[in-house]
Design a protein around this motif. Sequence first.
Motif, short mmCIF file in Angstrom:
data_model
loop_
_atom_site.label_atom_id
_atom_site.label_comp_id
_atom_site.label_asym_id
_atom_site.label_seq_id
_atom_site.Cartn_x
_atom_site.Cartn_y
_atom_site.Cartn_z
N UNK A 67 41.34 37.31 36.96
CA UNK A 67 40.45 36.67 35.93
C UNK A 67 39.35 37.61 35.41
N UNK A 68 38.83 38.56 36.18
CA UNK A 68 37.83 39.35 35.93
C UNK A 68 38.27 40.43 34.81
N UNK A 69 39.57 40.91 35.14
CA UNK A 69 40.21 42.11 34.11
C UNK A 69 40.69 41.21 32.93
N UNK A 70 41.08 40.12 32.88
CA UNK A 70 41.31 39.31 31.55
C UNK A 70 40.02 39.01 30.76
N UNK A 71 38.92 38.58 31.40
CA UNK A 71 37.83 38.28 30.63
C UNK A 71 37.17 39.60 30.25
#
Length: 185
Positions: A67-71
């Motif tokens: 999630x953090x990487x995608x954000x």
Amino acid sequence: MSCNRTVWWLPAVVFLLTAVVVFPQTRRAGPSGRMAGVPVGGPGGSISFLKQALTEAGAPTLSSAQEEQLDQLISSYRESMFPSSPDENLVTARSAFQESVLSGDLTGAKAAAATLAKLQTAAMQERLEGQAAFMIQAMAILSRDQVNKLVAEFETAGLFELFQRLAGPGMGRRGPGGPGFAPPM
């Protein structure tokens, strides 16, 4: 006389191309540098529909690291693809085209149309290349199992549209949603 009949459509084509390339670039960025109103992630944000699609496909949920990487990927992509000011070369070329048409100068309009078309083509190529890089990077963040289950559920065209939607407004062929995807709530 036949020359005028064969190019009657040229101004319409150039205007439509201008609307596709120049006008989206005239939108203003918000205080953070991002486009105003463009969600970046989090609850109800830009990855909520991806989470829903993963659930529908029976795939593993996103990890917090994913999630953090995608954000981060979405934020940097949107900031780079939605500039806060229009491309001055496109604005100048469009103005030259309009002035030539309105002054009745067909030769000038043809020359300006050629210049405008080249600039628009280059801008579109840059957008498509950026979109491709974004989608490949986003897909690399997901596990092979997640990707395989999304393909099994939504097929390759659906997966492509899913990644287009992650990219943000203006990148997909359709409005919100797409085959098998409900709009975010």
